[in-house]
Design a protein around this motif. Structure first.
Motif, PDB file in Angstrom:
ATOM      1  N   GLY A  20     -36.870  21.770 -42.582  1.00 33.95           N
ATOM      2  CA  GLY A  20     -37.501  23.067 -42.836  1.00 33.95           C
ATOM      3  C   GLY A  20     -36.584  24.254 -42.609  1.00 33.95           C
ATOM      4  N   SER A  21     -35.367  24.011 -42.202  1.00 28.76           N
ATOM      5  CA  SER A  21     -34.417  25.111 -41.971  1.00 28.76           C
ATOM      6  C   SER A  21     -33.114  24.860 -42.726  1.00 28.76           C
ATOM      7  CB  SER A  21     -34.134  25.239 -40.470  1.00 28.76           C
ATOM      8  OG  SER A  21     -35.320  25.399 -39.743  1.00 28.76           O
ATOM      9  N   PRO A  22     -33.184  24.736 -44.064  1.00 30.00           N
ATOM     10  CA  PRO A  22     -31.983  24.358 -44.823  1.00 30.00           C
ATOM     11  C   PRO A  22     -30.869  25.391 -44.756  1.00 30.00           C
ATOM     12  CG  PRO A  22     -33.759  25.030 -46.302  1.00 30.00           C
ATOM     13  CD  PRO A  22     -34.347  24.940 -44.929  1.00 30.00           C
ATOM     14  N   GLU A  23     -31.209  26.612 -44.390  1.00 28.53           N
ATOM     15  CA  GLU A  23     -30.172  27.639 -44.312  1.00 28.53           C
ATOM     16  C   GLU A  23     -29.277  27.452 -43.083  1.00 28.53           C
ATOM     17  OE1 GLU A  23     -33.530  28.768 -41.840  1.00 28.53           O
ATOM     18  OE2 GLU A  23     -33.402  28.044 -43.895  1.00 28.53           O
ATOM     19  N   SER A  24     -29.756  26.716 -42.075  1.00 24.05           N
ATOM     20  CA  SER A  24     -28.962  26.574 -40.855  1.00 24.05           C
ATOM     21  C   SER A  24     -28.736  25.131 -40.422  1.00 24.05           C
ATOM     22  CB  SER A  24     -29.624  27.342 -39.704  1.00 24.05           C
ATOM     23  OG  SER A  24     -30.937  26.856 -39.492  1.00 24.05           O
ATOM     24  N   ILE A  25     -29.541  24.211 -40.939  1.00 21.70           N
ATOM     25  CA  ILE A  25     -29.438  22.803 -40.518  1.00 21.70           C
ATOM     26  C   ILE A  25     -29.396  21.925 -41.760  1.00 21.70           C
ATOM     27  CG2 ILE A  25     -30.612  20.921 -39.308  1.00 21.70           C
ATOM     28  CD1 ILE A  25     -32.028  23.203 -37.672  1.00 21.70           C
ATOM     29  N   ARG A  26     -28.528  20.936 -41.726  1.00 18.38           N
ATOM     30  CA  ARG A  26     -28.417  20.037 -42.873  1.00 18.38           C
ATOM     31  C   ARG A  26     -28.403  18.593 -42.392  1.00 18.38           C
ATOM     32  NH1 ARG A  26     -29.131  21.718 -48.157  1.00 18.38           N
ATOM     33  NH2 ARG A  26     -28.243  20.172 -49.561  1.00 18.38           N
ATOM     34  N   VAL A  27     -29.380  17.823 -42.797  1.00 17.54           N
ATOM     35  CA  VAL A  27     -29.359  16.385 -42.494  1.00 17.54           C
ATOM     36  C   VAL A  27     -28.480  15.698 -43.533  1.00 17.54           C
ATOM     37  CG1 VAL A  27     -30.736  14.290 -42.264  1.00 17.54           C
ATOM     38  CG2 VAL A  27     -31.671  16.484 -41.501  1.00 17.54           C
ATOM     39  N   VAL A  28     -27.417  15.076 -43.075  1.00 18.35           N
ATOM     40  CA  VAL A  28     -26.453  14.503 -44.021  1.00 18.35           C
ATOM     41  C   VAL A  28     -26.393  12.979 -43.966  1.00 18.35           C
ATOM     42  CG1 VAL A  28     -25.032  16.584 -44.002  1.00 18.35           C
ATOM     43  CG2 VAL A  28     -24.530  14.723 -42.389  1.00 18.35           C
ATOM     44  N   ALA A  29     -27.024  12.381 -42.952  1.00 13.72           N
ATOM     45  CA  ALA A  29     -26.932  10.921 -42.843  1.00 13.72           C
ATOM     46  C   ALA A  29     -28.106  10.373 -42.043  1.00 13.72           C
ATOM     47  CB  ALA A  29     -25.616  10.530 -42.169  1.00 13.72           C
ATOM     48  N   VAL A  30     -28.535   9.184 -42.421  1.00 13.23           N
ATOM     49  CA  VAL A  30     -29.566   8.490 -41.649  1.00 13.23           C
ATOM     50  C   VAL A  30     -29.105   7.057 -41.412  1.00 13.23           C
ATOM     51  CG1 VAL A  30     -31.494   9.893 -42.462  1.00 13.23           C
ATOM     52  CG2 VAL A  30     -30.835   7.846 -43.742  1.00 13.23           C
ATOM     53  N   CYS A  31     -29.555   6.484 -40.336  1.00 14.23           N
ATOM     54  CA  CYS A  31     -29.119   5.136 -39.955  1.00 14.23           C
ATOM     55  C   CYS A  31     -30.303   4.353 -39.424  1.00 14.23           C
ATOM     56  CB  CYS A  31     -28.027   5.239 -38.879  1.00 14.23           C
ATOM     57  SG  CYS A  31     -27.538   3.663 -38.162  1.00 14.23           S
ATOM     58  N   ASP A  32     -30.457   3.145 -39.897  1.00 15.93           N
ATOM     59  CA  ASP A  32     -31.463   2.248 -39.334  1.00 15.93           C
ATOM     60  C   ASP A  32     -31.040   0.822 -39.657  1.00 15.93           C
ATOM     61  OD1 ASP A  32     -34.698   2.822 -38.444  1.00 15.93           O
ATOM     62  OD2 ASP A  32     -34.111   0.765 -38.923  1.00 15.93           O
TER      63      ASP A  32
ATOM     64  N   ASP B 279     -27.353  13.385 -51.674  1.00 16.02           N
ATOM     65  CA  ASP B 279     -26.189  13.448 -50.785  1.00 16.02           C
ATOM     66  C   ASP B 279     -26.362  12.712 -49.458  1.00 16.02           C
ATOM     67  OD1 ASP B 279     -25.050  14.969 -52.713  1.00 16.02           O
ATOM     68  OD2 ASP B 279     -25.267  16.892 -51.671  1.00 16.02           O
ATOM     69  N   CYS B 280     -27.571  12.469 -49.051  1.00 12.89           N
ATOM     70  CA  CYS B 280     -27.790  11.858 -47.729  1.00 12.89           C
ATOM     71  C   CYS B 280     -27.293  10.418 -47.732  1.00 12.89           C
ATOM     72  CB  CYS B 280     -29.273  11.911 -47.367  1.00 12.89           C
ATOM     73  SG  CYS B 280     -29.609  11.287 -45.718  1.00 12.89           S
ATOM     74  N   LYS B 281     -26.375  10.137 -46.854  1.00 12.39           N
ATOM     75  CA  LYS B 281     -25.776   8.804 -46.771  1.00 12.39           C
ATOM     76  C   LYS B 281     -26.595   7.914 -45.827  1.00 12.39           C
ATOM     77  CE  LYS B 281     -22.086   9.582 -49.332  1.00 12.39           C
ATOM     78  NZ  LYS B 281     -22.581  10.832 -49.948  1.00 12.39           N
ATOM     79  N   THR B 282     -26.568   6.628 -46.087  1.00 21.74           N
ATOM     80  CA  THR B 282     -27.303   5.689 -45.242  1.00 21.74           C
ATOM     81  C   THR B 282     -26.338   4.736 -44.536  1.00 21.74           C
ATOM     82  OG1 THR B 282     -27.585   4.130 -47.069  1.00 21.74           O
ATOM     83  CG2 THR B 282     -29.343   5.742 -46.722  1.00 21.74           C
ATOM     84  N   TYR B 283     -26.712   4.350 -43.332  1.00 25.41           N
ATOM     85  CA  TYR B 283     -25.896   3.436 -42.525  1.00 25.41           C
ATOM     86  C   TYR B 283     -26.796   2.409 -41.828  1.00 25.41           C
ATOM     87  CZ  TYR B 283     -22.399   7.086 -43.110  1.00 25.41           C
ATOM     88  OH  TYR B 283     -21.536   7.996 -43.652  1.00 25.41           O
ATOM     89  N   GLY B 284     -26.259   1.222 -41.673  1.00 19.86           N
ATOM     90  CA  GLY B 284     -26.951   0.209 -40.892  1.00 19.86           C
ATOM     91  C   GLY B 284     -26.372   0.076 -39.494  1.00 19.86           C
ATOM     92  N   ASP B 285     -25.236   0.703 -39.260  1.00 21.58           N
ATOM     93  CA  ASP B 285     -24.549   0.626 -37.963  1.00 21.58           C
ATOM     94  C   ASP B 285     -24.274   2.060 -37.488  1.00 21.58           C
ATOM     95  OD1 ASP B 285     -22.651   0.448 -35.878  1.00 21.58           O
ATOM     96  OD2 ASP B 285     -21.868  -1.451 -36.655  1.00 21.58           O
ATOM     97  N   PHE B 286     -24.833   2.411 -36.351  1.00 21.04           N
ATOM     98  CA  PHE B 286     -24.706   3.784 -35.844  1.00 21.04           C
ATOM     99  C   PHE B 286     -23.260   4.195 -35.607  1.00 21.04           C
ATOM    100  CE2 PHE B 286     -23.475   3.057 -31.435  1.00 21.04           C
ATOM    101  CZ  PHE B 286     -23.854   1.742 -31.225  1.00 21.04           C
TER     102      PHE B 286
END
Lengths: 433, 195
Positions: free
Chosen positions: A63-75, A96-103
């Motif tokens: 909800g704050s794209p002007e100041s915060i950007r989620v660029v990756a998720v991992c599970d 653009d959001c990248k995914t990872y299986g290993d933190f």
């Protein structure tokens, strides 16, 4: 972001000549702050653990794209991480959001500033420590860690690497809880006699036996277990329900205790310390997949003689009751009541002698501190102390005898078995080293 | 007093008949399993009430009785038919009470990749040079992730006597990255630990 963290945010406010201005505008920065810490820079975020706890973070983060950007998720669950990435990408209108299986891969990205850790409890410490060693600030969901030793290691790492580290106890950023803690600290109830915390019931029924099941193709079960002792996969012992299995969590003692016992700690001024004894008599299931206490009942006692009780409430949610010589106050997320309404009115009186830091938004507070390099409202130092109280309750109930606790040395007094339960060896290759 | 109608005597319970055979005084259901034997044969997912019974006894035993409990757990550790789940359980119980006396029984387990984790559950909690020596001596016996876990335990224990061996591992190109990284972390941890 390698500035030192010489002061807690509270200390900073107490010593600042511009206290009022800072409280009113938390994004106003120290004059010397420039470059990557400037408010204009977007803070990049990676999320580790994409289950139901992470769900509560997407709104504030996206909800704050002007100041915060989620660029990756991992599970470790591909379905979950893909779903999380799709949610992020949909919000940003890109892919653009990248995914990872290993933190570890996420933590080693040099373009990520902050890591949110929303995994099962047995992973919190290792992921947070690895992130901080790699220069990230961290928001660690509650409970901070599974064991007392993990908590100490996490805090030491935060200090060594000068990282901003917030504990996900958002009650610290809810005015109602702030007001109660501050009122009690100012002796608004007169001499405090006791604190009664109630937490929701623990285990769902799972039967006396269970069967190993094939691991779903989308799940990396070995990585899900991580440092926990190995066991075969069973769908009832994985997502969400991990909290009922003591290899992964201590049930509602740490899940909800982290919230309500935390307010007790705050009200008692014990953020840098803790109780001096614990006594518990919980009921544990003697068979079945779930191993955590089904009926919680323990009491920690502080050096000033005040006891804090924690019990299971089988109907209704969590609450804390503060009882003093002038009456009592009940506090929950959705309500507050008192033995006398005058107490509630007095609570709102200004100019109290002891003024606790006020935060009205846990995420905003955290990101403001990421930029200012101050310690956040629920810094991991106090988060560790609260999680320790939860652990004391757990150990007290497991052993079923009264234990003396030394909060300075973080050790039980003359009880070798209890001291051994402050930590546990981790499954290979993981360790706290 | 009317002697022809004396007052009724108070009702008495029938006398319990005690068998002359001592075996009859216990159970007529045959021998019941001994939890200390059964816990070694624990299976994942099976009823764990025997293991629970052992756990309760381990926890409730006062300090003066812990040597006896340790002995019983070591007997369980040596039981035939011991399962993987049984081994993990026994080692987790030993972790609460074990002394240097347990080190010889755990050392062979520590030196095998498959059982090293369970052995470490106990050995990491045993203070003193006997356990330190067992950890150091196992460095040459384990490989890969098991070796990394072993090195982590050495680091957590702050064993300064392992410094040279860990330094060699840190720089050993023949070792996988996971072992070299574990050695680096352990050395850092040892350097911070108290003398």
């Amino acid at each position: 972001m390698n500035s030192p963290l010489p002061l807690t945010r509270r200390q900073f406010l107490q010593h600042s000549a511009v206290t009022t201005a800072v409280v009113a505008a938390p994004l106003i920065l120290p004059s010397g702050l420039r470059g990557q810490n400037a408010p204009s820079k977007k803070i990049t975020v990676g999320i580790v653990g994409c289950g139901n706890i992470a769900d509560g973070h997407y709104g504030p983060l996206l909800g704050s794209p002007e100041s915060i950007r989620v660029v990756a998720v991992c599970d470790v669950d591909r379905v979950r991480r893909d779903s999380a990435a799709a949610r992020v990408n949909k919000e940003y209108g890109n892919a653009d959001c990248k995914t990872y299986g290993d933190f570890r891969e996420l933590n080693r990205r040099t373009d990520i500033d902050v890591v949110f850790i929303c995994t099962p409890d047995h992973w919190h410490a290792l992921i947070a420590i690895d992130a901080m060693r790699n220069g990230k600030d961290v928001y660690v969901e509650k409970p901070l860690t599974l064991t007392i030793a993990e908590g100490r290691a996490l805090v030491d790492t935060a200090r060594k690497y000068n990282r901003v580290a917030q504990h996900g106890t958002q009650h610290r950023s809810m005015k109602r809880f702030h007001d109660v803690a501050e009122f009690v600290r100012n002796n608004g109830l007169g001499k405090l006699e006791r604190i009664d915390c109630f937490i929701p019931p623990n285990n769902r029924h799972c039967g006396a036996t269970w069967q190993p099941e094939p691991v779903p193709a989308n799940l990396d079960w070995e990585m899900w277990l991580g440092p926990a002792p190995w066991r075969p996969y069973n769908s009832k012992g994985c997502h969400y329900n991990f909290r009922f299995i003591s290899e992964s969590a201590y049930g509602q003692v740490t899940n909800w205790g982290a919230h309500y016992l935390d307010i007790g700690q705050w009200a008692l001024g014990m953020d840098d310390s803790g109780p001096v004894s614990v006594e518990g008599h919980g009921e544990f299931p003697s068979s079945g997949l779930f191993t955590n206490c089904t009926n919680v009942n323990f009491t920690v006692r502080y050096a000033n003689g005040v006891p804090m009780h924690c019990r299971t409430r089988f109907e209704g949610g969590g609450t804390a009751r503060f009882v003093g010589e002038r009456g009592w106050l009940d506090i929950a997320r959705d309500k507050m009541s008192a033995s006398d309404n005058n107490l509630l009115r007095e609570m709102q009186a200004p100019n109290k002698k002891v003024q606790l830091e006020l935060s009205n938004n846990h995420h905003d507070n955290f990101f403001a501190c990421v930029r200012s390099r101050q310690r956040p409202i629920a810094d991991v130092g106090l988060g560790h102390r609260t999680t320790t109280v939860c652990n004391l309750g757990q150990i007290g109930m497991v052993l079923g005898r009264k234990l003396q606790w030394d909060p300075v040395n973080e050790a039980f007094v003359n009880d070798d078995v209890a001291n051994r339960l402050r930590t546990r060896a981790m499954r290979s290759p993981w360790s706290l080293a | 007093m009317n002697v022809e109608n004396p007052p009724a005597a108070p009702a008495t319970k029938p006398k319990k008949v005690v068998s002359a055979n001592p075996a009859d005084r216990y159970s007529n259901a045959g021998n019941t399993p001994d939890p200390w034997d059964e816990c070694a044969r624990l299976e994942y997912g099976a009823d764990r009430s025997f293991a629970w019974s052992v756990r309760e006894q381990v926890i409730a035993t006062p300090p003066e009785g812990r040597e006896r409990v340790e002995e019983k757990l070591l007997n369980a550790l040596a039981a035939s038919g011991r399962t993987d789940a049984g081994l993990a359980f026994i080692c987790q119980m030993l972790a609460m009470v074990a002394s240097a006396k347990s080190v010889p029984a755990l050392t062979p387990l520590l030196r095998a990749d498959k059982t090293a984790d369970s052995a470490r559950y106990t050995l990491e909690r045993i203070a003193g040079p006997e356990a330190d020596t067992a950890f150091r001596d196992a460095l040459g016996a384990l490989t890969g992730t098991a070796k990394a876990g072993l090195i982590g335990s050495i680091g957590v224990r702050g064993d300064k006597a392992a410094t040279s061996a860990l330094t060699a591992l840190k720089d050993a190109s023949a070792e996988p990255a996971i072992v070299r990284e574990a050695a680096t972390r352990a050395l850092e941890r040892i350097s911070l630990s108290k003398a």
